[in-house]
Scaffold this active site. Sequence first.
Site, PDB file in Angstrom:
ATOM      1  CD  GLU A  92      30.887  16.238   7.137  1.00 35.30           C
ATOM      2  OE1 GLU A  92      29.695  16.339   6.821  1.00 35.30           O
ATOM      3  OE2 GLU A  92      31.467  15.152   7.257  1.00 35.30           O
ATOM      4  CG  ASP A 138      20.829  16.926   2.261  1.00 34.52           C
ATOM      5  OD1 ASP A 138      21.462  16.283   3.106  1.00 34.52           O
ATOM      6  OD2 ASP A 138      21.353  17.676   1.429  1.00 34.52           O
TER       7      ASP A 138
END
Lengths: 412, 267
Positions: free
Chosen positions: B50, B61
């Site tokens: 990823e 995040d």
Amino acid sequence: MIKLKKNIPLIDQHDKHGFWGGKFGGSFIPETLRKPIDDLTVKFEKLRKDKKFLAERDYYYNNWVHKGPTPFIKLENLTNHLGGARIYAKVVSAARGGAHKIYGAITAAMLCKKMNKRYLVTDTGAGYNGKMFSIAAKHFGLKCKVFMGHKDYLRQQPNVDAMKKNGAEVVPVYTGSQTLVDAVSEVMRYWVSNHEKVHLGVGSTVSANIFVKICGWSTAQISRELKKQMIDEFGKIPKKVKLLNCVGGGSSAYGLWSEFMDYDKRQISFEGIEAGGPKNSKKHAAPLSNNSKIGVLHGAAQMVCQDKFGQISETESISAGLDYPGVSPLHCFLKEAGRANYVSQTDEDALSAYKLIRKLENKINPSLEPSHAFARAIAIAPKLSKNTIIIVNSCGDALKDKHIIKKRLGKY
Amino acid sequence: MTASLIGQAFRKCKAEGRPALLTYTVAGDPTKKKSLDILKAISKNVDIIESGMAFSTPIADGGDIQTSAHRAIQAGINLNETFKIIKEFKKSKYPRPVILMGYWNLILQFNENKFIKFCKKSGVSGLIIVDLPHPENKAFAKKCKKNEITFIQLLSPTTSKQRMKQIIKDSHNMIYYISQSSTTGGKLKVTPKEILKNYNKIRNLAKGKNCVIGFGITDKNISKFKSANGVVVGSLNSKIITNAIKKKHNPVIKLDKMTRKLKSKII
């Protein structure tokens, strides 16, 4: 060309995906927030039709925020000094706590209770939103946490002190430009992790669709009052009115304008004044007046200051409350529909306007955010006839800016 | 062609009786060259890569990945450069399938169609767009499918069963389950057992699809998720890079070591 509909509040003129004009707004949110946002949406849509809830809101808005409507006054000396249009101020800064953010804070606290939550969190730039949340939380017996960019934390100290005095926890945010944009990111992250217990109130008409709606629904009180006050003052709605308001996220501007959307713009025109930043600086916080491209920030599609790759730009403004790279989808819509016009004024313009107003008028003490709008009024009034009424929303009190003003103008 | 590489990777792991190991690192972190070196080094032990598209305002995040993203932007990353890294990586010794992960604004500014074209050209197999939820992502997901790119739908503990069914119905051959209500890198607030209980519900609804678990997975808890189709480790990698920079170590070596360790815990 996108069109404004009549007889429907602008906050409700979105499609089923939450977009105004098919492209502004929406809910670009992580999957985890979908359910909390859906729950909040269902609750809010139900409560805004609930007579008891509305009665409670009206009590607070009409009595607790200020005994009766916040003042609507003529700035006689300024008008005489400039010649031309007659200048008035809607002194929203007389509201409890000193700014329009009190309306959203009360709504958030009431919703928080109805959602059976005990924690209220929010973002703040100028510190007013945080301060109002701390006031409302204290009154409603809720705990309160406020996220604030570290740069703002330092430059808006009086409001930080007020929040703490009211028992709120103020969390300085050290990422990015350490301003409002980072505070909003951080409060959204906090909500992702704590949505079960915590109610999020966003400080302006930004973020995912529902937050835009709740905030706009709250600040609309300003224009409900103003409409009546105009009729009291002039006997009817005058033939030529300009409603001037500073625009950061755009909550107070939406509040000032919402009741007047359906009027012909030749009768009642709207002008939003964004933060142009320091003179000669390339950084600004004025996405609408600089024709920034549409992008996605904090859950909503909007005009936003960004580079060609889509990285959100750092902004710069003397006004922490306007120092934001994006702007409400409602204002993007109003710009594109041609209903409102947006310009920017620099830090220096705002400071000069503040100075002039303090010299001539003793009834108002506008913070640096509305000083941007006053700067515009000062610039255009002499060119207009006395039949034109300019109304400026003096939406915040300058106390929070006393250190900046003292430093830049020598005295507060 | 490229999308099927993801399926192949899962089939291979299944045959070996273990979950697939997916690692997330931000492209361009700490520099363009180093991030490519990292991919080349770790891919030996990783099944699916990823690669994060660094964004200035990443609302989902946590601190570790935010730091990585800012570092990468400072070092000059953008989407053109990200695709160059992927293209180079796909020429390396272990050219594992690559999933790009990021936020919608970057794609919007790059142009959707151009983005898909570049994905195909550089060899990207899948996409995760954090802030483009279902059903708003349907049109774009369809476009991806047409171009043989897997659009990976996300599910979280807050997703209702009814919504889950709809999302699964519209999903391609891979689904990402967010372990808990948190941003990336949050400490696990729930037990692996509870996470797996939810995860298994999804597996039952999504028969024949590959479901991975991510958020909060580290070397300390990865072995508890052996029964999953795949596990994603992300923030830990960002943290390792940050620490390596602080201590003037080589992040490539440190991450290579960590992925070896992660792999050893799931076989």
